[in-house]
Motif scaffolding. Structure first.
Motif, PDB file in Angstrom:
ATOM      1  N   ALA A 253       0.743  -1.191  -0.091  1.00  0.00           N
ATOM      2  CA  ALA A 253       0.255   0.032   0.003  1.00  0.00           C
ATOM      3  C   ALA A 253       0.767   1.234  -0.024  1.00  0.00           C
ATOM      4  N   MET A 254       1.955   1.153   0.656  1.00  0.00           N
ATOM      5  CA  MET A 254       3.008   2.383   0.660  1.00  0.00           C
ATOM      6  C   MET A 254       3.886   2.673  -0.724  1.00  0.00           C
ATOM      7  N   THR A 255       3.849   1.697  -1.488  1.00  0.00           N
ATOM      8  CA  THR A 255       4.631   1.753  -2.668  1.00  0.00           C
ATOM      9  C   THR A 255       4.184   2.586  -3.774  1.00  0.00           C
ATOM     10  N   GLY A 256       4.728   2.956  -4.774  1.00  0.00           N
ATOM     11  CA  GLY A 256       4.185   3.587  -6.133  1.00  0.00           C
ATOM     12  C   GLY A 256       3.162   2.831  -6.890  1.00  0.00           C
ATOM     13  N   ASP A 257       2.849   1.525  -6.375  1.00  0.00           N
ATOM     14  CA  ASP A 257       1.492   0.877  -6.904  1.00  0.00           C
ATOM     15  C   ASP A 257       0.336   1.592  -6.610  1.00  0.00           C
ATOM     16  N   HIS A 258       0.235   2.234  -5.550  1.00  0.00           N
ATOM     17  CA  HIS A 258      -0.587   2.755  -5.046  1.00  0.00           C
ATOM     18  C   HIS A 258      -0.699   4.333  -4.883  1.00  0.00           C
ATOM     19  N   PRO A 259      -0.439   5.258  -5.779  1.00  0.00           N
ATOM     20  CA  PRO A 259      -0.091   6.592  -5.438  1.00  0.00           C
ATOM     21  C   PRO A 259      -1.477   7.328  -4.756  1.00  0.00           C
ATOM     22  N   HIS A 260      -2.581   6.826  -4.777  1.00  0.00           N
ATOM     23  CA  HIS A 260      -3.499   7.489  -3.963  1.00  0.00           C
ATOM     24  C   HIS A 260      -3.561   7.016  -2.537  1.00  0.00           C
ATOM     25  N   TYR A 261      -3.111   5.903  -2.274  1.00  0.00           N
ATOM     26  CA  TYR A 261      -2.860   5.676  -0.684  1.00  0.00           C
ATOM     27  C   TYR A 261      -1.554   6.229  -0.309  1.00  0.00           C
ATOM     28  N   GLN A 262      -0.556   6.477  -1.196  1.00  0.00           N
ATOM     29  CA  GLN A 262       0.399   7.157  -0.602  1.00  0.00           C
ATOM     30  C   GLN A 262       0.102   8.668  -0.178  1.00  0.00           C
ATOM     31  N   GLN A 263      -0.694   9.234  -0.778  1.00  0.00           N
ATOM     32  CA  GLN A 263      -1.179  10.592  -0.567  1.00  0.00           C
ATOM     33  C   GLN A 263      -2.027  10.697   0.753  1.00  0.00           C
ATOM     34  N   ASN A 264      -3.023   9.697   0.864  1.00  0.00           N
ATOM     35  CA  ASN A 264      -3.644   9.728   1.993  1.00  0.00           C
ATOM     36  C   ASN A 264      -2.674   9.450   3.194  1.00  0.00           C
ATOM     37  N   ILE A 265      -1.662   8.544   3.218  1.00  0.00           N
ATOM     38  CA  ILE A 265      -0.921   8.513   4.219  1.00  0.00           C
ATOM     39  C   ILE A 265       0.250   9.677   4.203  1.00  0.00           C
ATOM     40  N   ALA A 266       0.638  10.132   3.462  1.00  0.00           N
ATOM     41  CA  ALA A 266       1.293  11.116   3.757  1.00  0.00           C
ATOM     42  C   ALA A 266       0.439  12.351   4.258  1.00  0.00           C
ATOM     43  N   GLN A 267      -0.661  12.641   3.940  1.00  0.00           N
ATOM     44  CA  GLN A 267      -1.607  13.617   4.653  1.00  0.00           C
ATOM     45  C   GLN A 267      -1.898  13.023   6.106  1.00  0.00           C
ATOM     46  N   TRP A 268      -1.854  12.067   6.404  1.00  0.00           N
ATOM     47  CA  TRP A 268      -2.190  11.804   7.911  1.00  0.00           C
ATOM     48  C   TRP A 268      -0.386  12.276   8.647  1.00  0.00           C
ATOM     49  N   LEU A 269       0.231  11.781   7.919  1.00  0.00           N
ATOM     50  CA  LEU A 269       1.709  12.342   8.430  1.00  0.00           C
ATOM     51  C   LEU A 269       2.093  13.571   8.784  1.00  0.00           C
ATOM     52  N   VAL A 270       1.340  14.407   7.557  1.00  0.00           N
ATOM     53  CA  VAL A 270       1.730  15.867   7.821  1.00  0.00           C
ATOM     54  C   VAL A 270       0.777  16.611   8.708  1.00  0.00           C
ATOM     55  N   ASN A 271      -0.457  16.071   8.782  1.00  0.00           N
ATOM     56  CA  ASN A 271      -1.348  16.351   9.936  1.00  0.00           C
ATOM     57  C   ASN A 271      -0.918  16.100  11.198  1.00  0.00           C
ATOM     58  N   THR A 272      -0.270  15.081  11.469  1.00  0.00           N
ATOM     59  CA  THR A 272       0.283  14.389  12.823  1.00  0.00           C
ATOM     60  C   THR A 272       1.415  15.575  13.203  1.00  0.00           C
ATOM     61  N   GLU A 273       2.380  15.809  12.146  1.00  0.00           N
ATOM     62  CA  GLU A 273       3.504  16.464  12.581  1.00  0.00           C
ATOM     63  C   GLU A 273       3.040  17.676  12.842  1.00  0.00           C
ATOM     64  N   GLN A 274       1.940  18.409  12.019  1.00  0.00           N
ATOM     65  CA  GLN A 274       1.883  19.843  12.572  1.00  0.00           C
ATOM     66  C   GLN A 274       1.088  19.771  13.997  1.00  0.00           C
ATOM     67  N   TYR A 275       0.376  18.836  14.074  1.00  0.00           N
ATOM     68  CA  TYR A 275      -0.420  18.757  15.451  1.00  0.00           C
ATOM     69  C   TYR A 275       0.812  18.601  16.604  1.00  0.00           C
ATOM     70  N   VAL A 276       1.709  17.763  16.413  1.00  0.00           N
ATOM     71  CA  VAL A 276       2.824  17.785  17.364  1.00  0.00           C
ATOM     72  C   VAL A 276       3.489  18.969  17.614  1.00  0.00           C
ATOM     73  N   ARG A 277       3.828  19.898  16.484  1.00  0.00           N
ATOM     74  CA  ARG A 277       4.671  21.266  16.543  1.00  0.00           C
ATOM     75  C   ARG A 277       3.711  22.103  17.314  1.00  0.00           C
ATOM     76  N   GLN A 278       2.312  22.320  16.984  1.00  0.00           N
ATOM     77  CA  GLN A 278       1.508  23.040  17.728  1.00  0.00           C
ATOM     78  C   GLN A 278       1.237  22.826  19.150  1.00  0.00           C
ATOM     79  N   ASN A 279       1.364  21.568  19.631  1.00  0.00           N
ATOM     80  CA  ASN A 279       1.019  21.437  20.836  1.00  0.00           C
ATOM     81  C   ASN A 279       2.312  21.109  21.810  1.00  0.00           C
ATOM     82  N   ASN A 280       3.561  21.798  21.389  1.00  0.00           N
ATOM     83  CA  ASN A 280       4.553  21.767  22.162  1.00  0.00           C
ATOM     84  C   ASN A 280       5.113  20.594  22.605  1.00  0.00           C
ATOM     85  N   ARG A 281       5.738  19.939  21.498  1.00  0.00           N
ATOM     86  CA  ARG A 281       6.367  18.648  21.948  1.00  0.00           C
ATOM     87  C   ARG A 281       7.254  18.613  23.290  1.00  0.00           C
TER      88      ARG A 281
END
Length: 292
Positions: A253-281
């Motif tokens: 699911a995380m390979t180039g076989d499924h670029p749409h899945y990659q986008q969803n996974i990356a979005q989760w990761l970016v959202n989590t990174e932003q949340y972590v920074r905003q909440n003073n890790r």
């Protein structure tokens, strides 16, 4: 994994624990790329790792970029083959670290469940130096089992984890593989005799630290059953999400076989990174030394 594991299970003598090595099917390259470096492991071996930098650092939100993603790959291949599952995250601003367990790729030693466990603890100790920025782990298939057990025993602070096609018991996974073969239901009990879970995660899940978590699993996975991912998801603590996929093969699911899945996974990761920074890790948890 399944055909090799099945053959090995059937041919090995009935000695408790001897079949666990069947889970590991490493491959090697003749020459490492110039980017590969080595780390001394608690296993007594030198484990190879590689660092990938963001592809467009000038557009990143901070000098540290979005953070570090560390990949615990599965039971076969080696990091320069399995990097396809995570190296693309550099396009989203993440630094990526890949590594090989003992006996894989350019790492020294022999591939065993114990050495993989000790290697995982060594990697956790190593990446703890990056605790001043968001830190994430991607663990694939067998890598999930290895990572979760090591993290339970060595709970450094990790901001988010992605578990792809996970399982937490070598014994139960071997039972499943055996059951898929012709007349398998007649001898899947064999796994209970020759396998061991000494370095598996299942009995230690209650000690796995709380973190943001994303579990991925293909509904038609023929190697690690979908219900293994569901069960693990239910046991995880913290803010978590489950993504079920209906048109992928095991751990793809995380390979180039499924670029749409990659986008969803990356979005989760970016959202989590932003949340972590905003909440003073907070600062990383004090490391717990390994004692055998």
């Amino acid at each position: 994994m399944n055909s090799f594991l099945l053959l090995t299970l059937l041919l090995l003598p009935v000695i408790s624990g001897c079949a666990n090595q069947a889970f590991f099917s490493p491959s090697n390259n003749d020459m490492p790329s110039k980017e590969v470096v080595w780390l001394d492991s608690l296993s007594g071996n030198k484990i190879a790792y590689r660092y990938y930098h963001p592809t467009n650092p000038s557009s990143m939100p901070s000098p540290e970029h979005r953070g570090i993603v560390v990949h615990f790959h599965g039971n076969s291949g080696q990091m320069e083959q399995t990097q396809e599952k995570v190296a693309w995250l550099t396009d989203y601003g993440f630094n990526v670290i890949t590594f090989d367990y003992s006996g894989f790729g350019h790492s020294t030693g022999t591939a065993t469940d114990k050495d993989a466990y000790l290697d995982a603890i060594s990697i956790l100790n190593y990446i703890n130096q990056y605790n001043h920025q968001p830190l994430f782990v991607v663990a694939t298939s067998t890598g999930s089992n290895i990572f979760l057990r090591a993290w339970a025993d060595n709970p450094i602070e990790i901001d988010g984890i992605i578990l792809d096609s996970p399982f937490t018991s070598y014994v139960k996974e071997a039972q499943f593989i055996l059951s898929q073969s012709p007349f398998g239901k007649l001898y899947d009990w064999f796994a209970l005799v020759i396998m061991r879970d000494d370095y598996a995660a299942e009995q230690s899940l209650h000690r796995v630290p709380e973190s943001h978590a994303l579990v991925l699993h293909c509904e038609e996975d023929s190697v690690v059953p979908f219900e293994f991912g569901e069960t693990l998801y239910q046991q995880l603590k913290g803010n978590k999400e489950f993504m079920a996929f209906d048109d992928c093969r095991h751990a793809r699911a995380m390979t180039g076989d499924h670029p749409h899945y990659q986008q969803n996974i990356a979005q989760w990761l970016v959202n989590t990174e932003q949340y972590v920074r905003q909440n003073n890790r907070e600062q990383a948890t004090q490391m717990i030394a390994y004692n055998e």
